[in-house]
Design a protein around this motif. Structure first.
Motif, PDB file in Angstrom:
ATOM      1  N   ASP A   5     -18.644-115.361  50.988  1.00 22.52           N
ATOM      2  CA  ASP A   5     -17.190-115.388  51.155  1.00 22.52           C
ATOM      3  C   ASP A   5     -16.396-115.574  49.640  1.00 22.52           C
ATOM      4  N   LEU A   6     -17.276-116.293  48.786  1.00 22.37           N
ATOM      5  CA  LEU A   6     -16.487-116.065  47.234  1.00 22.37           C
ATOM      6  C   LEU A   6     -16.698-114.637  46.791  1.00 22.37           C
ATOM      7  N   ILE A   7     -17.519-113.911  46.863  1.00 26.56           N
ATOM      8  CA  ILE A   7     -17.555-112.489  46.473  1.00 26.56           C
ATOM      9  C   ILE A   7     -16.537-111.637  47.160  1.00 26.56           C
ATOM     10  N   ALA A   8     -16.244-111.978  48.426  1.00 23.79           N
ATOM     11  CA  ALA A   8     -15.435-111.070  49.212  1.00 23.79           C
ATOM     12  C   ALA A   8     -13.942-111.625  48.811  1.00 23.79           C
ATOM     13  N   GLY A   9     -13.895-113.062  48.677  1.00 23.34           N
ATOM     14  CA  GLY A   9     -12.754-113.617  48.318  1.00 23.34           C
ATOM     15  C   GLY A   9     -12.175-112.960  47.067  1.00 23.34           C
ATOM     16  N   TYR A  33     -21.790 -94.624  46.208  1.00 19.21           N
ATOM     17  CA  TYR A  33     -22.492 -95.455  45.820  1.00 19.21           C
ATOM     18  C   TYR A  33     -22.367 -96.884  46.429  1.00 19.21           C
ATOM     19  N   GLU A  34     -21.844 -96.844  47.556  1.00 17.36           N
ATOM     20  CA  GLU A  34     -21.690 -97.960  48.204  1.00 17.36           C
ATOM     21  C   GLU A  34     -22.743 -98.765  48.622  1.00 17.36           C
ATOM     22  N   LYS A  35     -24.023 -98.316  48.751  1.00 18.23           N
ATOM     23  CA  LYS A  35     -25.045 -99.101  49.163  1.00 18.23           C
ATOM     24  C   LYS A  35     -25.901 -99.630  47.625  1.00 18.23           C
ATOM     25  N   LYS A  36     -25.471 -99.050  46.640  1.00 14.45           N
ATOM     26  CA  LYS A  36     -26.168 -99.379  45.461  1.00 14.45           C
ATOM     27  C   LYS A  36     -25.137-100.312  44.638  1.00 14.45           C
ATOM     28  N   MET A  37     -24.133-100.510  45.081  1.00 16.06           N
ATOM     29  CA  MET A  37     -23.233-101.683  44.236  1.00 16.06           C
ATOM     30  C   MET A  37     -22.845-102.579  44.990  1.00 16.06           C
ATOM     31  N   PRO A  38     -23.118-103.832  44.712  1.00 13.32           N
ATOM     32  CA  PRO A  38     -22.522-105.053  45.417  1.00 13.32           C
ATOM     33  C   PRO A  38     -21.088-105.195  45.796  1.00 13.32           C
ATOM     34  N   VAL A  39     -20.286-104.691  44.793  1.00 13.77           N
ATOM     35  CA  VAL A  39     -19.111-104.730  45.134  1.00 13.77           C
ATOM     36  C   VAL A  39     -18.508-103.459  44.634  1.00 13.77           C
ATOM     37  N   PRO A  40     -17.670-102.775  45.285  1.00 16.67           N
ATOM     38  CA  PRO A  40     -16.739-101.447  44.769  1.00 16.67           C
ATOM     39  C   PRO A  40     -15.884-101.808  43.448  1.00 16.67           C
ATOM     40  N   ILE A  85      -8.342-109.572  44.147  1.00 17.84           N
ATOM     41  CA  ILE A  85      -7.982-108.541  43.228  1.00 17.84           C
ATOM     42  C   ILE A  85      -7.283-107.309  44.010  1.00 17.84           C
ATOM     43  N   MET A  86      -7.714-106.879  45.232  1.00 13.33           N
ATOM     44  CA  MET A  86      -7.054-106.031  45.946  1.00 13.33           C
ATOM     45  C   MET A  86      -5.679-106.188  46.255  1.00 13.33           C
ATOM     46  N   HIS A  87      -5.465-107.383  46.768  1.00 14.12           N
ATOM     47  CA  HIS A  87      -3.895-108.157  47.208  1.00 14.12           C
ATOM     48  C   HIS A  87      -3.078-107.583  46.154  1.00 14.12           C
ATOM     49  N   LEU A  88      -3.437-107.803  44.823  1.00 15.48           N
ATOM     50  CA  LEU A  88      -2.361-107.799  43.502  1.00 15.48           C
ATOM     51  C   LEU A  88      -1.633-106.435  43.516  1.00 15.48           C
ATOM     52  N   PRO A  89      -2.319-105.204  43.424  1.00 14.84           N
ATOM     53  CA  PRO A  89      -1.722-104.077  43.386  1.00 14.84           C
ATOM     54  C   PRO A  89      -1.128-103.501  44.693  1.00 14.84           C
ATOM     55  N   MET A  90      -1.617-103.987  45.825  1.00 22.08           N
ATOM     56  CA  MET A  90      -1.040-103.670  47.126  1.00 22.08           C
ATOM     57  C   MET A  90       0.181-104.553  47.401  1.00 22.08           C
ATOM     58  N   GLY A  91       0.128-105.718  47.082  1.00 17.24           N
ATOM     59  CA  GLY A  91       1.532-106.447  47.303  1.00 17.24           C
ATOM     60  C   GLY A  91       2.433-105.974  46.477  1.00 17.24           C
ATOM     61  N   LEU A  92       2.343-105.523  45.259  1.00 18.54           N
ATOM     62  CA  LEU A  92       3.279-104.880  44.304  1.00 18.54           C
ATOM     63  C   LEU A  92       3.726-103.548  45.070  1.00 18.54           C
ATOM     64  N   ALA A  93       2.685-102.681  45.432  1.00 21.85           N
ATOM     65  CA  ALA A  93       3.038-101.589  45.916  1.00 21.85           C
ATOM     66  C   ALA A  93       4.053-101.494  47.172  1.00 21.85           C
ATOM     67  N   TYR A  94       3.371-102.228  48.448  1.00 19.80           N
ATOM     68  CA  TYR A  94       4.045-102.398  49.430  1.00 19.80           C
ATOM     69  C   TYR A  94       5.503-103.040  49.399  1.00 19.80           C
ATOM     70  N   SER A 151     -17.933-105.387  54.002  1.00 15.07           N
ATOM     71  CA  SER A 151     -18.891-104.678  53.397  1.00 15.07           C
ATOM     72  C   SER A 151     -19.412-105.783  52.121  1.00 15.07           C
ATOM     73  N   THR A 152     -18.121-106.768  51.606  1.00 13.71           N
ATOM     74  CA  THR A 152     -18.899-107.599  50.432  1.00 13.71           C
ATOM     75  C   THR A 152     -19.276-108.899  50.963  1.00 13.71           C
ATOM     76  N   GLY A 153     -19.737-109.055  52.209  1.00 13.12           N
ATOM     77  CA  GLY A 153     -20.369-110.076  52.695  1.00 13.12           C
ATOM     78  C   GLY A 153     -19.276-111.385  53.358  1.00 13.12           C
ATOM     79  N   GLY A 154     -18.209-111.203  53.502  1.00 10.74           N
ATOM     80  CA  GLY A 154     -17.295-111.988  53.930  1.00 10.74           C
ATOM     81  C   GLY A 154     -17.695-112.391  55.434  1.00 10.74           C
ATOM     82  N   LYS A 155     -17.552-113.566  55.698  1.00 14.47           N
ATOM     83  CA  LYS A 155     -18.052-113.939  57.148  1.00 14.47           C
ATOM     84  C   LYS A 155     -17.171-115.007  57.809  1.00 14.47           C
ATOM     85  N   THR A 156     -16.025-115.754  56.967  1.00 15.06           N
ATOM     86  CA  THR A 156     -15.219-116.423  57.534  1.00 15.06           C
ATOM     87  C   THR A 156     -14.050-116.318  56.843  1.00 15.06           C
TER      88      THR A 156
END
Length: 608
Positions: A117-121, A319-326, A126-135, A442-447
Motif C-alpha cells: 500500500d505504501l509503494i502504491a500510494g 519492462y513491466e515485470k522487471k521494474m517494481p514501479v513504473p 505522484i500520478m495524481h499531481l500531473p493528472m489533477g493539473l491537466a484535467y 500492479s504496484t501491490g496496492g491491496k486496500t
C-alpha cells in the motif's frame, strides 16, 4: 452552540426516520408504537429550529427519550416476524455496510499489506499531481482545483467505498463533461471588458474563472445528491441499462472529444467555444481556420513532450515485470518543462501559454449556488451516472480478480458523497481512472490505505509546492491528457471482435460513438440508451422459434417441445402464437412429427 445542537437534532431525526422505515416498513399497521415514534420525529425536527430556551431543551429531551422507548417497544414486538425485528447485530451490519472503513480498517494487516500500500500510494500520489493539473484544463477551471479534486473526494471514498483497488479522482471524461457545462453557462463572451488604454476588448479572466468554478462545484454537488438518493433507495441496478458496448463506445467518443478540446493548446492557438449538437464539428473547422496562427514554440514543446511521454510509457510496459514501479514520467516531464519554461522565458519571449498562478493552501468550503441547479440538472444527472458506471465497472472487474464483492448500491452512495463533499470544496466531478487503477493493482496496492497515502502527497503539494509550477506550459498538460487516453482508443479493437461475435452489439457501439461525437456527451448518451433499448425491442419482436425432437429422449404422451429464443410477454405474445400455429401446421402437413397423433391434437387445440 444552539446552531450545532439544532443541526445534530435534525440529523438524528432524519437518521432515525430512515432506520425506522427500513426496519419496519411492513409492520406499521400491526403496532401503534411506531406511529407514535414517527409523530415525535416530526415534533423533534420542528423544535430543532427553535433551540433557544432551556424549556425547549427539556421538552426535546423528553421527546427523544419517549421516541427511543417507543422504538424499542416496537422493534421487540412479538407481532413482527423474526426477520423484520431490529436488533443490535442488524444495526451493526447497517453501520458497517454504510461506512465500510469501520469493517476493514480494524482487521488491516500491517505485515501483509502495509508495504504494498505504501509503494502504491506514493505511485498513485505522484500520478495524481500531473493528472489533477491537466484535467482541470478539461473542466475549464484553474489548475489548482484539479488538485483539490485529487484530495477531498479520494479521502471520502476511502471511508465509504467498497472497492479496494480502484483509484478515484479527476478523470478525463467527467472533466470534459463538466467543462462543456461551464463553457456553456460562462462563455468568454460574457466577460469581455474594454481596455482603457487602447480600447480593445479583453477577457476578465478572474471573474470568468470564479464563475466557472462555482458552476462546476454546483453541478458536482447536484450530481452527488442524485447518486446519494438513488443509492439510498437501492437503485444501483440502473447501471445494467448501460451495456458494455454502449459504455465502451461512449468512452471512446468522449476520448475523441477530449483530444479535439486539447488541440488548441497543442498548437498554441485560440479558438472559439462551441456547445450543443455538432459542436465538435464546429470546433474542428475553427481549429483548421486558425492553423496559420500556430505558435511554433508551442508546437516544439508539444512534439518533445509527446515523444518523451510515449517512449517512456512504452518502455514501462515493456519492462513491466522487471521494474517494481513504473517510471513517473508525467511528474518528471512537468518538472523539467517548468524549469525550461522558467529559464528560457517561454511565456514572455515566445508567447507560450502557461498555467499561471497557483494559490498556496486550501480553500474554505462554500455552499453551492442553488440558483444554477435548474440550468445544470440534466448535466449533473448524466455526469453522475457516467462516473458511477465507470466506478462500478472497474470495481467489479478487480473485485472478481481478487475474490471480493463490490456493493453497487454502496458504490453509488460513496460516489455521491464524494461529489457532495468535493463540491463544497470547489472540486469537480470524479470517477475511477483506469490507468491509475491498473497502476495501483500492479504496484501491490491491496486496500484503500493507498488513497490515504496519495492524499497526503497531494496535500503536501497543495500547501507547499504548487506555486513552483506556475511557469508550466499548457501544451505539456495537454500532452499528458492525450497520452493517458491510450486505453480509450485501444477500444477501437472492439470493432473486429464484435463483427465476429455479435453484429447488433457492434451496431450499438458504432451508433453510440457517432452520437457521442455529433450530439455531445449529454444528448449523445440519451440517444445511445434509446437506440440500445430499441435493439432490445427489435430482438424480442424477431425471435427464433424451434420445435425440438430428441430421438434419444423418453416419450411423454401429449408433450411436444416448442422453444423461443426470447422471453414471451405482451408485445410478442401474438407473434409467439402465430409462429406456434405455423410450426404445428408445417409438421402436421409434412408428417415430420414422430408423434403424429400428439401433433394432430395440439393443432386442434391451438386452432380452436
Amino acid at each position: 452552540m444552539a446552531t450545532l445542537c439544532a443541526g445534530l437534532c435534525s440529523s438524528l431525526a432524519v437518521r432515525l426516520l430512515i432506520r425506522l422505515i427500513r426496519c419496519v416498513r411492513d409492520g406499521m399497521e400491526q403496532n401503534p408504537a411506531l406511529t407514535v415514534a414517527l409523530k415525535e420525529l416530526s415534533c423533534l425536527h420542528a423544535l430543532s429550529t427553535n433551540f433557544n430556551t432551556q424549556q425547549t431543551h427539556i421538552r426535546c429531551h423528553k421527546w427523544i427519550t419517549k421516541m427511543y422507548y417507543s422504538f424499542l417497544h416496537f422493534t421487540t414486538s412479538p407481532t413482527l416476524p423474526p426477520g423484520r425485528r431490529c436488533s443490535v447485530p442488524k444495526l451493526k451490519r447497517s453501520v458497517l455496510s454504510f461506512i465500510p472503513i469501520l469493517s476493514w480498517l480494524p482487521r488491516y494487516s500491517v505485515r501483509q499489506d502495509a508495504l504494498g500500500d505504501l509503494i502504491a500510494g506514493i505511485s498513485i500520489g505522484i500520478m495524481h499531481l500531473p493528472m489533477g493539473l491537466a484535467y482541470a484544463l478539461l473542466a475549464s477551471v484553474p489548475p489548482v482545483y484539479g488538485l483539490y479534486t485529487s484530495f477531498y473526494p479520494v479521502l471520502m471514498y476511502c471511508i465509504f467505498g467498497t472497492s479496494r483497488h480502484i483509484s478515484v479522482g479527476a478523470f478525463a471524461v467527467t472533466s470534459i463533461m463538466i467543462g462543456i457545462t461551464t463553457q456553456r453557462l460562462a462563455p468568454n463572451s460574457a466577460f469581455m471588458t474594454l481596455n482603457g488604454t487602447n480600447g480593445t476588448a479583453v477577457i476578465d479572466v478572474v471573474a470568468r474563472d470564479a464563475s466557472r468554478v462555482q458552476i462546476a462545484a454546483s453541478t458536482t454537488v447536484l450530481s452527488g445528491i442524485f447518486l446519494l438518493l438513488l443509492g439510498m433507495i437501492r437503485f444501483g441496478f440502473v447501471v445494467t441499462f448501460l451495456s458494455d458496448p454502449l459504455v465502451r463506445g461512449y468512452m471512446t467518443g468522449a476520448g475523441i472529444q477530449v483530444v479535439l478540446s486539447q488541440l488548441p493548446n497543442l498548437f498554441g492557438i485560440t479558438t472559439g467555444r462551441f456547445t450543443g449538437p455538432l459542436s465538435q464539428v464546429y470546433l474542428l473547422i475553427d481549429i483548421c481556420r486558425h492553423l496559420p496562427e500556430t505558435n511554433i514554440a508551442a508546437v516544439v514543446v508539444t512534439l518533445v513532450a509527446l515523444a518523451v511521454l510515449i517512449a517512456v510509457k512504452e518502455l514501462n510496459i515493456y519492462y513491466e515485470k522487471k521494474m517494481p514501479v513504473p517510471v513517473p514520467i508525467e511528474l518528471i516531464t512537468i518538472i523539467v518543462a517548468t524549469l525550461i519554461s522558467y529559464y528560457c522565458k517561454l511565456n514572455s519571449l515566445y508567447k507560450v501559454a502557461i498555467i499561471g498562478q497557483i494559490p498556496k493552501g486550501l480553500q474554505p468550503p462554500r455552499s453551492p449556488d442553488i440558483s444554477l441547479w435548474g440550468s445544470v440538472v440534466g448535466d449533473a444527472f448524466v455526469v453522475g451516472i457516467v462516473g458511477y458506471a465507470l466506478n462500478i465497472s472497474l470495481g467489479k472487474i478487480f473485485g472478481q480478480k481478487h475474490g471480493y464483492n463490490v456493493d453497487s448500491n454502496q458504490e453509488m452512495v460513496a460516489i455521491g458523497l464524494c461529489n457532495i463533499v468535493g463540491g463544497f470544496f470547489q472540486c469537480h466531478a470524479i470517477a475511477a481512472s483506469p490507468s491509475r487503477t491498473l497502476l495501483q493493482d500492479s504496484t501491490g496496492g491491496k486496500t484503500q490505505v493507498v488513497g490515504l497515502i496519495s492524499s497526503v502527497l497531494v496535500l503536501i503539494f497543495i500547501l507547499q509546492l504548487g506555486t513552483l509550477f506556475e511557469e508550466l506550459p499548457k501544451a505539456v498538460l495537454a500532452c499528458i491528457v492525450i497520452v493517458n487516453l491510450k486505453g480509450l482508443f485501444m477500444q477501437f479493437k472492439d470493432i473486429p471482435e464484435l463483427w465476429k461475435s455479435n453484429k447488433v452489439d457492434l451496431l450499438v457501439w458504432l451508433v453510440t460513438l457517432v452520437c457521442t461525437i455529433l450530439l455531445n456527451l449529454d444528448l449523445g448518451l440519451a440517444a445511445s440508451i434509446s437506440f440500445a433499448m430499441l435493439t432490445v425491442i427489435f430482438r424480442t419482436q424477431l425471435p427464433l422459434f424451434v420445435c425440438w425432437f430428441v430421438p434419444q429422449a423418453k416419450e411423454v404422451p401429449g408433450i411436444t417441445i416448442f422453444r423461443s429464443s426470447t422471453t414471451m410477454y405482451y408485445t410478442n405474445a401474438q407473434l409467439y402464437l402465430e409462429a406456434l400455429q405455423e410450426k404445428v401446421v408445417q409438421l402436421f402437413m409434412t408428417g415430420r412429427s414422430p408423434h403424429h397423433s400428439n401433433t394432430e391434437n395440439l393443432l386442434f387445440n391451438i386452432l380452436n
